[in-house]
Scaffold this active site. Sequence first.
Site, PDB file in Angstrom:
ATOM      1  N   GLU A 250      82.925  27.081  40.736  1.00 38.21           N
ATOM      2  CA  GLU A 250      81.771  26.184  40.573  1.00 38.21           C
ATOM      3  C   GLU A 250      82.048  24.891  41.323  1.00 38.21           C
ATOM      4  O   GLU A 250      83.204  24.480  41.437  1.00 38.21           O
ATOM      5  CB  GLU A 250      81.587  25.816  39.091  1.00 38.21           C
ATOM      6  N   LYS A 252      82.674  21.095  41.692  1.00 40.79           N
ATOM      7  CA  LYS A 252      83.119  20.043  40.763  1.00 40.79           C
ATOM      8  C   LYS A 252      82.355  18.775  41.124  1.00 40.79           C
ATOM      9  O   LYS A 252      82.668  18.106  42.105  1.00 40.79           O
ATOM     10  CB  LYS A 252      84.623  19.813  40.874  1.00 40.79           C
ATOM     11  N   ARG A 272      82.338  12.356  27.734  1.00 45.28           N
ATOM     12  CA  ARG A 272      83.589  13.112  27.745  1.00 45.28           C
ATOM     13  C   ARG A 272      84.506  12.673  26.615  1.00 45.28           C
ATOM     14  O   ARG A 272      85.208  13.473  26.018  1.00 45.28           O
ATOM     15  CB  ARG A 272      84.279  12.900  29.081  1.00 45.28           C
ATOM     16  N   ARG A 417      93.658  21.683  27.511  1.00 42.18           N
ATOM     17  CA  ARG A 417      93.775  21.716  28.963  1.00 42.18           C
ATOM     18  C   ARG A 417      94.640  22.920  29.285  1.00 42.18           C
ATOM     19  O   ARG A 417      95.797  22.971  28.911  1.00 42.18           O
ATOM     20  CB  ARG A 417      94.448  20.434  29.468  1.00 42.18           C
TER      21      ARG A 417
HETATM   22  P1  ATP Z   1      89.131  14.476  36.642  1.00 41.59           P
HETATM   23  O1  ATP Z   1      89.963  13.234  36.622  1.00 41.59           O
HETATM   24  O2  ATP Z   1      89.543  15.415  37.723  1.00 41.59           O
HETATM   25  O3  ATP Z   1      87.664  14.251  36.569  1.00 41.59           O
HETATM   26  P2  ATP Z   1      89.300  14.960  33.862  1.00 41.59           P
HETATM   27  O4  ATP Z   1      90.603  14.559  33.277  1.00 41.59           O
HETATM   28  O5  ATP Z   1      88.125  14.096  33.616  1.00 41.59           O
HETATM   29  O6  ATP Z   1      89.525  15.230  35.393  1.00 41.59           O
HETATM   30  P3  ATP Z   1      89.398  17.707  33.973  1.00 41.59           P
HETATM   31  O7  ATP Z   1      89.412  18.773  32.981  1.00 41.59           O
HETATM   32  O8  ATP Z   1      90.668  17.512  34.677  1.00 41.59           O
HETATM   33  O9  ATP Z   1      88.942  16.381  33.308  1.00 41.59           O
HETATM   34  O10 ATP Z   1      88.251  17.993  35.007  1.00 41.59           O
HETATM   35  C1  ATP Z   1      87.032  18.378  34.485  1.00 41.59           C
HETATM   36  C2  ATP Z   1      86.009  17.290  34.680  1.00 41.59           C
HETATM   37  O11 ATP Z   1      85.270  17.541  35.844  1.00 41.59           O
HETATM   38  C3  ATP Z   1      85.036  17.371  33.562  1.00 41.59           C
HETATM   39  O12 ATP Z   1      85.377  16.454  32.553  1.00 41.59           O
HETATM   40  C4  ATP Z   1      83.686  17.098  34.172  1.00 41.59           C
HETATM   41  O13 ATP Z   1      83.333  15.741  34.010  1.00 41.59           O
HETATM   42  C5  ATP Z   1      83.877  17.316  35.635  1.00 41.59           C
HETATM   43  N1  ATP Z   1      83.138  18.483  36.168  1.00 41.59           N
HETATM   44  C6  ATP Z   1      82.444  18.462  37.318  1.00 41.59           C
HETATM   45  N2  ATP Z   1      81.944  19.656  37.585  1.00 41.59           N
HETATM   46  C7  ATP Z   1      82.313  20.499  36.606  1.00 41.59           C
HETATM   47  C8  ATP Z   1      82.119  21.862  36.337  1.00 41.59           C
HETATM   48  N3  ATP Z   1      81.437  22.638  37.169  1.00 41.59           N
HETATM   49  N4  ATP Z   1      82.676  22.380  35.215  1.00 41.59           N
HETATM   50  C9  ATP Z   1      83.375  21.619  34.381  1.00 41.59           C
HETATM   51  N5  ATP Z   1      83.603  20.305  34.569  1.00 41.59           N
HETATM   52  C10 ATP Z   1      83.085  19.738  35.681  1.00 41.59           C
END
Ligand code: ATP
Length: 588
Positions: A250, A252, A272, A417
């Site tokens: 998907e 991001k 979040r 995670r």
């Molecule tokens: P990052 O700093 O990379 O945004 P994070 O710590 O906020 O990471 P991660 O689990 O590492 O959280 O990455 C998932 C984040 O990416 C989600 O919290 C969401 O906000 C975002 N996101 C964007 N597109 C998607 C998707 N297709 N599916 C899930 N999450 C997505």
Amino acid sequence: MEFAILANVLAKMEATKKRLELTQYLVELFQDTPNEVIARIVYLLQGKLRPDFEGVELGVAEKLAVRAIAKSSGMPIKKIESEYRKKGDLGNAATVILEQKTQTTFLAEDITVERVYDTLYKIASLEGSRSQDMKMKYISSLLNDATPIEASFILKILLGTLRLGIAENTVMDALAIAYTSSKENRKILERAYNVSSDLGQVAEIIANEGLDGITKFEVKLFNPIRPMLADRVKSESDAIEKMGKRFAAEYKLDGERVQLHISNEKVILFSRSLENITSYYPDIVEKIPNMINASEVILEAEAVAINEDTGEFLPFQELMHRRRKYKIEKAVTQYPITINFFDVLFHNGKSCLELPYEQRRKTLENIVKENDFAKYVPMEIVTNENEIEEVLENSINSGCEGLMLKMLDKPYQAGARGNYWLKLKREYRNELGDSLDLVVIGAFFGKGRRTGRYGTLLLATYDDDQDVFTSICKVGTGFTDEDLDQLYQILSNKVTIKKNPRIDSDMEADVWFEPELVLEVVASEITLSPIHKAARDTIRKNAGLALRFPKFTGKIRIEKTAEDASTNQEVITLYRGQKKISQDKSQV
Ligand code: ATP
């Protein structure tokens, strides 16, 4: 329940950092707690009155607390302030002051947990011009009847300075032992916590209904679910190695994650970090219910700012404009968004968490009707490196950060995670391998062009074991003049008189902050450091980890709380990863 029981346990807990001892004190406390008070005890232990997502804030300023102590003790304000400076904590200062109290209170009422909790709750609910006087009256009524040690803990809870070094896991360990006699049952409690985000509620159920009740615990509408998170991968080949032959890729998107809880009458949006963000997105509240083919549903989506003329995705920062209390309607038209759905967690009375990804995606596509405002996150099924590469290119070209790779046959793991979801970003292929989200704990004043603002910031990782923030680097590059102005404005409101006890750093910063603001930083390398405290003693004795050439990326992570920042464990993994790469290179 007498408040003295809680206060005595809190005093013992403050005196140790050992997790086993802390757990044992909690077990004894829970065993002394009647079932009808257990939820309140659990909230108070965390320095809260309700779960975070309800947004109940105590909001008592130090000055007001000083006045209340003066009123109850009959001592002048100056003396209390000087004791505070000596002790570094107003609660501890109050103990000393109240021990010297000359006037005795006759017919002092007993202080119970219920009374303290109810009074604090009333204080949190007060608003308006006369609220300060009322708050002071409530606080001094408690202090009048409290023993010095009770008073100290009431004040610490009120001011948010209660620091026990217990994370949620320790509380759950203790609940499992106290109510089921086995720490192994923590996993079952954890599941309930992950789907409710409410530790008080979990405690109440385990106390009243035992293991049976907690095992049956289900997802509920308007109780936010702790989000599933992804591990990192560095390359397409790593992804194939970890994910197998066929999986979903998907886009991001670079927006704000939104958990939408929708019934016929009501829409609530959680961020979040599970803050209620409904008021920032009146457009979602207005439009989405009409696009949903379900009476009750919990969905996950990414809200992304767009250029209305071209439909292009804009960077995350554009959403900052939505963070206002007033004139939100203007922001909605000036900074339009689309809402991009990627998961369904609950549908018409039933949890969807256990369903495999593929089925959840299908259900999602049956629930949401796509149009200009609501979309599904673009997704392709991929089977080899070339296909991943192609989706990645397309995603970057349309303004996204990279890919989220998802196993087709796996459930939604709330609050975890893990490897069922992986993230692959372009930037992972160079230097450190990823950006880090770090907490601003201190600053140094700027010189030259930066005079009058903070020139360099001191940043920290989150040590989730000890519940403290450990320094990892100073950062002074990557800031535009606008960034410096904005950060100065935000951070000026977070300055503290003393270094917050949750900050672990030996640096001498010019100013210290409440550890709250999270910034995204990139760096060229992670190195061992004699000065910094991140992951101290883990890789080598007397050394911590530090970032080399750190640089601010321009992203203030408003959607993250300090506890969502990068953990020491993540930094250790990146450190070991870079070691491995340099070994691999030297073998080529
Ligand atoms: P990052 O700093 O990379 O945004 P994070 O710590 O906020 O990471 P991660 O689990 O590492 O959280 O990455 C998932 C984040 O990416 C989600 O919290 C969401 O906000 C975002 N996101 C964007 N597109 C998607 C998707 N297709 N599916 C899930 N999450 C997505």
